[in-house]
Design a protein around this motif. Structure first.
Motif: not given
Ligand SMILES: NC(=O)c1ccc[n+]([C@@H]2O[C@H](COP(=O)([O-])OP(=O)(O)OC[C@H]3O[C@@H](n4cnc5c(N)ncnc54)[C@H](OP(=O)(O)O)[C@@H]3O)[C@@H](O)[C@H]2O)c1
Length: 298
Positions: A21, A48, A71, A254, A256
């Motif tokens: 998402n 989402r 998960v 990264v 995020t």
């Protein structure tokens, strides 16, 4: 590592991405969809997930579908497997991207367990449930990608015994990887651990996140080990002709939500190696750990 495969994929190719998402997972879906592949965007929160789907549709990407997946929930995993079976019959690509880190420095069994349930046991359970759906006739073999992290590399582990066990990748077993994960969880539950007992945080590159990164690193080491076990078990199944390529990779640092940090690479860069592995499945590369389209040390 052998030459890259020809363009073999089409709209009939089906890819499933977990934790998609936002962040790197969302970008993986976007890049695969732009290639014309049919992509199943999964997310643990339906609102989402639907919002992410709408965002892709507004970019003209209509070959994406959404299905919920937590998960860490076996019930949710089995519901996805059934839906995939009913909707597509088989799939070609699975990208295990969902991952978490402890949000605060309060490292207790209650905070650590969900990290393992997502980053290690979640990947195992999703992969095992979807393995029967992976198509035997995918050119070059079906593909499973695990988005791990370079902080899971063995050079950061303090235990020489575990380094030895994990280094012998040909003989590594699921039981020994489970024992490693459960040993850490037990030490956390006992409350006897001090920072640095399991992982050498000080030698890790990038910002120091303290104890939470230790838990994250151990969970990622476990999942990279699990990829070796899967490769040993499923790459070739003698007599069946079935071939499944299984890769672990690091997306690099990264920017995020997971690291609440700017100054990292863009999600486009982070998604590059997992998408490249899924499309090109470099020969001889299954079972190995990748970053920036190259094999790196576990
Ligand atoms: N960013 C980095 O620098 C970096 C570096 C190395 C490795 N990685 C790995 O890259 C992967 C993607 O991370 P990211 O940077 O894109 O972080 P992110 O933006 O925080 O995205 C993580 C995704 O995982 C989902 N997720 C968490 N728990 C889940 C569960 N139980 N079931 C299903 N989905 C779940 C999140 O969903 P919600 O929105 O519902 O929370 C979110 O969609 C992770 O495996 C991470 O460990 C990232």
């Amino acid at each position: 590592m052998g030459k890259e495969a020809e363009r073999w994929w089409s709209k009939d190719t089906v890819a499933v991405v977990t934790g998609a998402n936002k962040g790197i997972g969302f970008e993986i879906v976007r890049q695969l969809a732009k290639e014309g592949i049919t992509v199943v965007l999964t997310a643990r929160d339906a609102t989402r997930g639907e919002a992410a789907l709408e965002s892709l549709k507004s970019q003209g990407l209509h070959n994406v579908n959404f299905h919920p997946l937590d998960v860490a929930s076996q019930e949710s995993i089995l519901a996805l497997a059934q839906w995939l079976h009913n909707t597509y019959g088989r799939i070609n690509i699975l990208i295990n991207n969902a991952g978490i880190v402890i949000a605060d420095k309060d490292v207790t069994f209650e905070t650590v367990k969900p990290v393992f349930d997502t980053n290690y046991f979640g990947v195992k359970n999703v992969t095992k449930a979807l393995l029967p759906l992976l198509r035997d006739d995918t050119p070059g073999g079906a593909r499973v990608i695990v988005v791990a992290s370079s902080v899971g590399q063995l050079k950061y582990l303090e235990s020489k015994n575990y380094v030895k066990t994990f280094s012998d990748r040909e003989h590594l077993t699921e039981e020994s990887v489970d024992n490693f994960a459960n040993h850490y969880l037990k030490d956390i539950a006992n409350g006897s651990l001090k920072e640095g007992d399991w992982v050498d945080i000080s030698s890790m590159p990038g910002p120091k996140f303290g104890r939470p990164i230790e838990t994250y690193a151990v969970s990622k080491a476990a999942v990279i080990g699990f990829v070796s076990v899967l490769h040993n078990t499923f790459f070739y199944q003698p007599g069946s002709g079935k071939k499944i390529n299984i890769f672990s990779c690091c997306p690099g640092y990264v920017s995020t939500d997971i690291n609440t940090n700017s100054g990292g690479n863009s999600v486009e860069v982070g998604a590059d190696t997992p998408v490249w592995l899924a499309l090109h499945s470099p020969e001889g590369g299954s079972g190995k750990f990748w970053a920036e389209r190259k094999v790196i040390d576990f």
